[in-house]
Scaffold this motif. Structure first.
Motif, short mmCIF file in Angstrom:
data_model
loop_
_atom_site.label_atom_id
_atom_site.label_comp_id
_atom_site.label_asym_id
_atom_site.label_seq_id
_atom_site.Cartn_x
_atom_site.Cartn_y
_atom_site.Cartn_z
N GLN A 530 0.74 -1.13 -0.06
CA GLN A 530 -0.14 -0.43 -0.67
C GLN A 530 0.59 0.92 0.46
N TYR A 531 2.02 0.87 0.36
CA TYR A 531 3.12 2.38 0.98
C TYR A 531 3.21 2.54 -1.00
N LEU A 532 3.98 1.10 -1.52
CA LEU A 532 4.60 1.93 -2.57
C LEU A 532 3.51 2.16 -3.51
N ALA A 533 2.39 1.74 -3.66
CA ALA A 533 1.59 2.49 -3.94
C ALA A 533 1.25 3.85 -3.47
N GLY A 534 0.87 3.52 -2.92
CA GLY A 534 0.56 5.52 -3.15
C GLY A 534 1.89 6.46 -2.59
N HIS A 535 2.56 5.79 -3.58
CA HIS A 535 4.51 6.87 -3.46
C HIS A 535 4.68 6.20 -5.22
N GLY A 536 3.39 6.30 -5.67
CA GLY A 536 3.52 5.76 -7.38
C GLY A 536 4.05 4.58 -8.24
N TYR A 537 4.30 3.40 -7.55
CA TYR A 537 4.23 2.59 -7.91
C TYR A 537 3.17 1.49 -7.81
N VAL A 538 2.90 0.76 -9.55
CA VAL A 538 1.52 -0.71 -10.10
C VAL A 538 2.30 -1.46 -9.48
N VAL A 539 2.22 -2.14 -7.76
CA VAL A 539 2.34 -3.38 -7.53
C VAL A 539 1.40 -4.17 -8.09
N LEU A 540 2.54 -5.67 -8.37
CA LEU A 540 1.70 -7.16 -8.24
C LEU A 540 2.13 -7.60 -7.19
N SER A 541 0.78 -8.80 -6.39
CA SER A 541 1.55 -9.61 -6.02
C SER A 541 0.85 -10.52 -5.82
N VAL A 542 1.90 -11.41 -6.43
CA VAL A 542 1.91 -12.41 -6.90
C VAL A 542 1.20 -13.67 -6.11
N ASN A 543 0.07 -14.44 -6.41
CA ASN A 543 0.15 -15.92 -5.57
C ASN A 543 0.41 -17.05 -6.43
N TYR A 544 1.84 -16.89 -6.78
CA TYR A 544 2.79 -18.55 -7.53
C TYR A 544 2.38 -20.04 -7.28
N ARG A 545 2.62 -20.87 -7.96
CA ARG A 545 2.47 -22.56 -7.65
C ARG A 545 3.23 -22.10 -6.26
N LEU A 546 2.41 -23.71 -5.50
CA LEU A 546 2.93 -23.50 -4.38
C LEU A 546 2.36 -23.14 -3.50
N GLY A 547 1.45 -22.09 -2.90
CA GLY A 547 0.35 -21.18 -2.34
C GLY A 547 -0.31 -22.07 -1.82
N ILE A 548 -0.90 -21.72 -0.73
CA ILE A 548 -2.39 -22.48 -0.33
C ILE A 548 -3.90 -21.94 -0.85
N MET A 549 -4.83 -22.69 -0.57
CA MET A 549 -6.19 -22.13 -0.95
C MET A 549 -6.38 -22.40 -2.00
N TYR A 550 -5.82 -22.62 -3.50
CA TYR A 550 -5.89 -23.52 -4.49
C TYR A 550 -5.98 -24.63 -4.64
N GLY A 551 -6.29 -25.98 -3.91
CA GLY A 551 -5.94 -26.99 -3.60
C GLY A 551 -4.92 -27.91 -4.36
N ARG A 552 -4.11 -29.23 -3.54
CA ARG A 552 -3.55 -29.26 -3.34
C ARG A 552 -2.96 -29.67 -4.65
N ASP A 553 -2.92 -29.55 -5.94
CA ASP A 553 -2.05 -29.69 -7.28
C ASP A 553 -1.87 -28.92 -7.94
N PHE A 554 -1.77 -27.67 -6.97
CA PHE A 554 -1.81 -26.47 -7.38
C PHE A 554 -0.07 -26.52 -5.62
N ARG A 555 -0.63 -26.70 -5.02
CA ARG A 555 0.26 -26.34 -3.46
C ARG A 555 1.64 -27.40 -3.86
#
Length: 736
Positions: A530-555
């Protein structure tokens, strides 16, 4: 604390600028790092089984204290009075059944040498200890916490304190044993010594203690490295009983509410000399024993397929509900989603479990209702609003089966549900929650929606009105994986192309959300985005594979982590997504992240300096092969050790240093217990040899998740300054 700057392209002017610039400086209309990190963070919400009292830990700018509230009004009251940003966490919070007393551990776990973290670098090292305080006396300022004994447990999250049903005794693991101490006032002996004593002298490591409902027995896990047992200790007769001892690994004992049964999980023994590289299933079984006889038997067994493996949340989801039903989690379903099931403890042959939470979502937090007949849980169910896949809401389902009931909905996020006992308005569900622009707070769940119970929690200067609402974005990785992200766009882009950043979370078994996170580390990271966006950056937070909540095959997909790092394709796909946005200057894209996100940051800079113009690497992994000694200890004489070492190195940033060109800021505490400090120390000479521009911000005595609030402020301000110098043109830099 000094920042060492060693680069081939940054002059001394910038070094002086960083040294004299006030922390948190900002231009007109912009908020500071301190402001966006200044909201208190609540955690460890617990409820008494009798009455309506709840308690939690609140951290305010590094000052951590226990708070409590009681129905029906649930007005918060401060119970402990610790002062200042001391770097001493509070963990393992428990409240007695009658709500009279709270117990907790204060201080960090011990490292391999047995030392507790000392982030202030004091001449006298702190200790991790167990404390108790009576809620009413503490809130009135009439009592200080009383010491029950030392802890110093040996790994992250090991602070497992259990109170006896009558609240008179506490038990916890420390130094491989279980320690028992009286909770009452005056437990300390002469000279400040406590009355804590080891429960037994058995060989092996004891943990996971659970009291019987009558308080006369303790069931626990006894780990002997290549096998483990469930042991029941009869406290009156000092007798020990092993439940169906075998060569397998038993864990997570649970008593039935009436004390008639003990349930536990059994994992089969694993042969030695197995190859390291192949990923194998982790089958398991649910066992139960009548407490009177201890004659345990298997009541349910998983498949031997990958989705039959022991689920990630097996321990927190294993509950013994009323009516003799055992609730557990499994991903053995279509879609490999983490769901709740229940099965009867009594009966003949192993029974087919009843699925409680069917659907295309995952369950996370799980708790029993006050009467034990139903289960409260959080999930990312997304029927009405697809964006809810990147949020959490609360639900209730009967343990014996029936349709789940939604307790919360909307664009907020809720987690850690508990149900208080009887109050003048009956039972009440409370939780912690947040939104895109509101940091975490405690709430009461009502029919009309959630109600904050601490309306004055936010500081007056918290910049809620200046924060942006991130958008859910979905894009495809190069090999077809569907990737979710949160896109932060500055409020006033001004029609010009902006610098952009890819953020990658740690874990990697995490999920960033469309709002403030439920873990303090990522609560801070969301605030920083939020701070970076407030200071002029477009920020993309990426939920890459290995993460939770999209099923075991994704994790747990193939060819990831040290076996190929295929998850990096998702990070690169995120950068390609940003390059396709008209508001983004494709030549000014950076990336940042911590822990596993630090690994992905370093990998991006090493492999694709043509895409990523700069990066900030918080305590990242740089050479997977350095971890092989740990893996070979688990798999002695692995036949593919040489191949595994080569594959691990090739999956690491160090293997691609030859193509690393972009500048990097390396940030780490030198008492890191998660990622060895040597990972950064080893990378520095490699960068120096290749004349790669780099800077260092090293925190002596800090651990992986910084203990001092001011360490986070310094690290995040340094991050913003670094990106400003490398990704913004001169006119944008001078406007700050």
């Amino acid at each position: 604390m000094w920042k060492n700057t060693s680069t081939s392209s940054i002059g001394s002017f910038f070094v002086i600028l960083l040294a004299v610039a006030p922390v948190g400086m900002a231009g007109a209309g912009q908020f500071t790092v301190e402001q966006v990190l200044g909201a208190p963070f609540p955690s460890q919400l617990v409820a008494a089984r009798q009455g309506s009292r709840v308690a939690w830990v609140w951290e305010r700018r590094g000052e951590r204290n226990v708070w409590a509230a009681e129905g029906p009004a649930f007005a918060p009251r401060q119970v402990t009075r610790y002062h200042g940003d001391e770097g001493q966490p509070i963990a393992g919070l428990q409240i007695s059944a009658d709500g009279w007393t709270v117990v907790y551990a204060r201080g960090t776990e011990a490292n391999e040498s047995g030392a507790v973290a000392n982030p202030l670098s004091g001449s006298k090292a702190p200790k991790q200890q167990v404390w108790a305080i009576d809620v009413e006396a503490g809130a009135a300022g009439k009592e200080e916490p009383r010491l029950l004994g030392d802890m110093g447990c040996g790994e992250e999250g090991c602070e497992d304190i259990q109170l006896s049903p009558d609240g008179k005794w506490a038990i916890w693991p420390a130094k491989g044993k279980l320690w028992l101490a009286p909770v009452a006032t005056g437990a300390s002996g002469a000279g400040g010594a406590t009355a804590a004593r080891p429960l037994h002298e058995l060989q092996g490591e004891s943990s996971q203690a659970r009291w019987s409902p009558d308080g006369k027995h303790v069931a626990f896990r006894l780990d002997r490295k290549d096998h483990s047992y469930i042991v029941v200790h009869d406290l009156e007769g000092e007798a020990l009983h092993f439940l169906a001892p075998s060569t397998d690994r038993d864990e997570f004992p649970r008593w039935s509410p009436d004390g008639a049964w003990i349930a536990f999980i059994r994992e089969p023994a694993v042969a030695d000399r197995l190859p390291l590289i192949p990923v194998r299933p982790q089958p398991w079984a649910l066992w139960a024993a009548p407490a009177a006889t201890g004659e345990a038997r298997e009541i349910w067994r998983s498949s031997r397929e990958m989705n039959g493996s022991l689920p990630l949340l097996a321990e927190s989801s294993l509950l013994f509900a009323a009516g003799g039903r055992i609730v557990f989690a499994s991903e053995q379903n279509q879609g490999s989603r983490n769901h709740l099931y229940s099965v009867a403890a009594a009966g003949g042959a192993p029974a087919a479990p009843l699925e409680l939470t069917p659907g295309n979502f995952d369950v996370e937090d799980v708790a029993l209702s006050a009467d034990g007949a139903s289960v409260l849980y959080s999930a990312n169910e997304h029927g009405a609003d697809p964006a809810d896949e990147d949020r959490r809401h609360l639900f209730r389902v009967p343990a014996a089966g029936g349709p789940p009931q939604a307790l919360t909905r909307g664009d907020g996020i809720e987690w850690s549900p508990v149900e208080s006992g009887d109050g003048s308005r009956g039972k009440a569900v409370l939780c912690l929650g947040s939104s895109a622009t509101t940091p975490a707070q405690p709430y009461r769940v009502a029919a009309a929606g959630r109600e904050p119970i601490a309306r004055e929690a936010l500081p007056h200067d918290f910049p809620a009105a200046q924060l942006v609402v991130p958008r859910q974005v979905i894009f495809a990785s190069a090999d077809g994986f569907t990737i979710h992200g949160q896109l932060f766009v500055p409020r006033e882009a001004g029609g010009r192309q902006l610098p952009a950043l890819v953020f990658t979370h740690g874990g990697p078994i995490r999920q960033m959300l469309l709002g403030f996170h439920y873990m303090d580390y990522y609560h801070n990271a969301y605030a920083m985005n939020q701070y970076l966006a407030g200071h002029g950056y477009v920020v993309l937070s990426v939920n890459y594979r290995l993460g939770i909540m999209y099923g075991r095959d994704f994790r747990q997909p193939p060819n990831t982590v040290w076996r190929g790092a295929a998850e990096y394709r998702d990070v690169l796909a995120g950068a390609r997504y940003l390059q396709g946005l008209p508001m983004v200057d494709r030549r000014r894209i950076g990336l940042w992240g911590g822990s596993y996100g630090g690994f992905l940051t370093a990998l991006g800079l090493a492999r694709n300096s043509d895409v990523f113009a700069a990066g900030v690497d918080f305590h990242g992994v740089h050479d997977w092969s350095a971890f092989l000694p740990q893996w070979t200890e688990l798999q002695p004489a692995a036949p593919d050790l040489k191949e595994a070492r080569q594959l691990a190195f090739e999956s690491s940033p160090n293997a691609a240093v030859a193509t690393w060109r972009s500048p990097v800021l390396l940030i780490q505490g030198d008492d890191d217990r998660n990622v060895p400090f040597a990972q950064t120390r080893d990378l520095v000479p490699r960068l120096r040899e290749r004349q790669v521009p780099f800077e260092e911000l090293i925190f002596p005595g800090e651990i992986h998740g910084f203990l001092l609030w001011r360490s986070w402020v310094r690290a995040y301000q340094a991050t913003a300054d670094f990106f400003d110098r490398h990704l913004k043109p001169v006119d944008e830099k001078t406007s700050r």
